[in-house]
Design a protein around this motif. Structure first.
Motif, PDB file in Angstrom:
ATOM      1  N   LEU A  10       0.815  -1.212   0.000  1.00  0.00           N
ATOM      2  CA  LEU A  10       0.000   0.000   0.000  1.00  0.00           C
ATOM      3  C   LEU A  10       0.852   1.267   0.000  1.00  0.00           C
ATOM      4  CD1 LEU A  10      -2.743  -1.021   2.614  1.00  0.00           C
ATOM      5  CD2 LEU A  10      -2.925  -1.067   0.112  1.00  0.00           C
ATOM      6  N   ILE A  11       2.165   1.099  -0.073  1.00  0.00           N
ATOM      7  CA  ILE A  11       3.080   2.236  -0.024  1.00  0.00           C
ATOM      8  C   ILE A  11       2.909   3.120  -1.261  1.00  0.00           C
ATOM      9  CG2 ILE A  11       5.048   1.190  -1.226  1.00  0.00           C
ATOM     10  CD1 ILE A  11       6.853   2.368   0.993  1.00  0.00           C
ATOM     11  N   GLU A  12       3.361   4.361  -1.130  1.00  0.00           N
ATOM     12  CA  GLU A  12       3.290   5.319  -2.228  1.00  0.00           C
ATOM     13  C   GLU A  12       4.055   4.811  -3.458  1.00  0.00           C
ATOM     14  OE1 GLU A  12       1.959   7.370  -4.047  1.00  0.00           O
ATOM     15  OE2 GLU A  12       2.183   9.337  -3.084  1.00  0.00           O
ATOM     16  N   VAL A  13       3.702   5.370  -4.599  1.00  0.00           N
ATOM     17  CA  VAL A  13       4.415   5.065  -5.839  1.00  0.00           C
ATOM     18  C   VAL A  13       5.900   5.391  -5.658  1.00  0.00           C
ATOM     19  CG1 VAL A  13       4.586   5.589  -8.301  1.00  0.00           C
ATOM     20  CG2 VAL A  13       2.351   5.706  -7.162  1.00  0.00           C
ATOM     21  N   ASP A  14       6.748   4.525  -6.199  1.00  0.00           N
ATOM     22  CA  ASP A  14       8.175   4.831  -6.240  1.00  0.00           C
ATOM     23  C   ASP A  14       8.402   5.724  -7.460  1.00  0.00           C
ATOM     24  OD1 ASP A  14      10.896   4.988  -6.339  1.00  0.00           O
ATOM     25  OD2 ASP A  14      11.258   2.820  -6.362  1.00  0.00           O
ATOM     26  N   TYR A  15       8.483   7.021  -7.203  1.00  0.00           N
ATOM     27  CA  TYR A  15       8.654   7.970  -8.298  1.00  0.00           C
ATOM     28  C   TYR A  15      10.101   8.108  -8.735  1.00  0.00           C
ATOM     29  CZ  TYR A  15       3.843   9.410  -7.333  1.00  0.00           C
ATOM     30  OH  TYR A  15       2.484   9.433  -7.155  1.00  0.00           O
ATOM     31  N   GLY A  16      10.989   7.350  -8.127  1.00  0.00           N
ATOM     32  CA  GLY A  16      12.372   7.348  -8.560  1.00  0.00           C
ATOM     33  C   GLY A  16      12.996   8.726  -8.558  1.00  0.00           C
ATOM     34  N   ASP A  17      13.540   9.134  -9.709  1.00  0.00           N
ATOM     35  CA  ASP A  17      14.239  10.413  -9.825  1.00  0.00           C
ATOM     36  C   ASP A  17      13.314  11.618  -9.674  1.00  0.00           C
ATOM     37  OD1 ASP A  17      16.438   8.852 -10.336  1.00  0.00           O
ATOM     38  OD2 ASP A  17      16.428   9.177 -12.501  1.00  0.00           O
ATOM     39  N   TRP A  18      12.029  11.392  -9.736  1.00  0.00           N
ATOM     40  CA  TRP A  18      11.070  12.494  -9.574  1.00  0.00           C
ATOM     41  C   TRP A  18      10.810  12.817  -8.095  1.00  0.00           C
ATOM     42  CZ3 TRP A  18       6.354  13.036 -13.294  1.00  0.00           C
ATOM     43  CH2 TRP A  18       6.812  13.165 -14.607  1.00  0.00           C
ATOM     44  N   THR A  19      11.197  11.940  -7.207  1.00  0.00           N
ATOM     45  CA  THR A  19      10.905  12.114  -5.781  1.00  0.00           C
ATOM     46  C   THR A  19      11.459  13.430  -5.258  1.00  0.00           C
ATOM     47  OG1 THR A  19      10.946   9.718  -5.437  1.00  0.00           O
ATOM     48  CG2 THR A  19      11.199  11.108  -3.476  1.00  0.00           C
ATOM     49  N   GLY A  20      10.598  14.189  -4.593  1.00  0.00           N
ATOM     50  CA  GLY A  20      11.001  15.429  -3.954  1.00  0.00           C
ATOM     51  C   GLY A  20      11.032  16.644  -4.863  1.00  0.00           C
ATOM     52  N   ARG A  21      10.808  16.460  -6.162  1.00  0.00           N
ATOM     53  CA  ARG A  21      10.893  17.593  -7.092  1.00  0.00           C
ATOM     54  C   ARG A  21       9.600  18.421  -7.080  1.00  0.00           C
ATOM     55  NH1 ARG A  21      12.799  15.454 -12.841  1.00  0.00           N
ATOM     56  NH2 ARG A  21      12.443  17.683 -13.302  1.00  0.00           N
ATOM     57  N   PRO A  22       9.676  19.704  -7.355  1.00  0.00           N
ATOM     58  CA  PRO A  22       8.482  20.564  -7.392  1.00  0.00           C
ATOM     59  C   PRO A  22       7.533  20.141  -8.515  1.00  0.00           C
ATOM     60  CG  PRO A  22      10.482  21.880  -7.253  1.00  0.00           C
ATOM     61  CD  PRO A  22      10.915  20.487  -7.560  1.00  0.00           C
ATOM     62  N   ILE A  23       6.225  20.161  -8.228  1.00  0.00           N
ATOM     63  CA  ILE A  23       5.227  19.819  -9.237  1.00  0.00           C
ATOM     64  C   ILE A  23       5.337  20.767 -10.437  1.00  0.00           C
ATOM     65  CG2 ILE A  23       2.756  19.622  -9.714  1.00  0.00           C
ATOM     66  CD1 ILE A  23       3.745  17.454  -7.856  1.00  0.00           C
TER      67      ILE A  23
END
Length: 238
Positions: free
Chosen positions: A80-93
């Motif tokens: 149920l964990i969040e999507v692994d956004y990889g290199d996108w993690t933490g970046r501004p929308i």
């Protein structure tokens, strides 16, 4: 079996307009903490027997008040964990929406794979499998229908709802799942039915009764409600 899908409350990443993903230490804001308390007040009157949650902090914080009221120990489920956004993690929308992949996520989600992360098709597969596995376990143990809660993240819940609604994953962005909203899915031998989605304030007392899992002879089924859109714009997913 009936599952209440609960999205975590407003997080620090939501207000910062960044993509939290699986970054550690993302907390609830003061508003998110208030939402968690309100959700606990809403749901504590129901005969909930189990709580499953993403292991991420913002989900743990969201279910904690409810678990305390019900005297239950939440089960942390990695599926149920969040999507692994990889290199996108933490970046501004605001920065991410300029990426070509953003358009793929919006219109062809089944083909979207985040650089260094996972694909949205994988997310749906693991999330739906988690719901079904927990349902089976609870049914076998209790020998009857069980009402339970699964606390997760926006894209995860939308992928579960798309499956329950019989929608292709490519349409899952049409589903709104606000912070601290609940969505309700009943699973029966005839298939799933969605009772509510993106509900942020309607009366839930009807869930305490043994209601039919399929439409009545008159064709009536409980309808989805969206009583409060006050949190639209707070998101932690594309």
């Amino acid at each position: 079996m009936t599952v209440i899908l609960l999205r975590h409350g407003v997080s620090t990443s939501n207000t910062a307009r960044t993509l939290a993903g699986r970054a550690p230490g993302v907390e609830l804001t003061e508003r998110g903490t208030e939402q968690a308390a309100a959700v606990a007040d809403r749901l504590a009157m129901l005969p909930i027997e189990h709580i499953a949650s993403s292991p991420l902090l913002r989900c743990q914080r969201t279910v904690a008040p409810l678990a305390e009221k019900l005297g239950l120990e939440p089960e942390h489920d990695e599926r149920l964990i969040e999507v692994d956004y990889g290199d996108w993690t933490g970046r501004p929308i605001a920065e991410l929406i300029t990426e070509p992949l953003w358009r793929v996520v919006q219109g062809h989600a089944s083909g979207a794979v985040f650089p260094g992360g996972e694909g949205l098709a994988q997310v749906q597969q693991r999330a739906v499998a988690a719901i079904r596995d927990i349902e089976r376990t609870l049914a076998e143990k209790a020998g009857r229908d069980v009402l339970w809660v699964a606390c997760a993240h926006g894209d995860v819940i939308k992928s579960i709802l798309a499956d329950a609604l019989g929608l292709h994953l490519d349409s899952f962005q049409r589903i709104a799942v606000e912070p601290a909203s609940i969505s309700v899915v009943r699973y029966s031998p005839h298939g799933p039915s969605v009772w509510k989605f993106n509900d942020t304030g309607a009366d839930l007392s009807a869930l305490a009764a043994a209601a039919p899992a399929t439409p009545t002879p008159g064709g009536e089924v409980p309808t989805a409600t969206n009583a409060d859109n006050g949190n639209a714009g707070h998101r932690d997913s594309p």
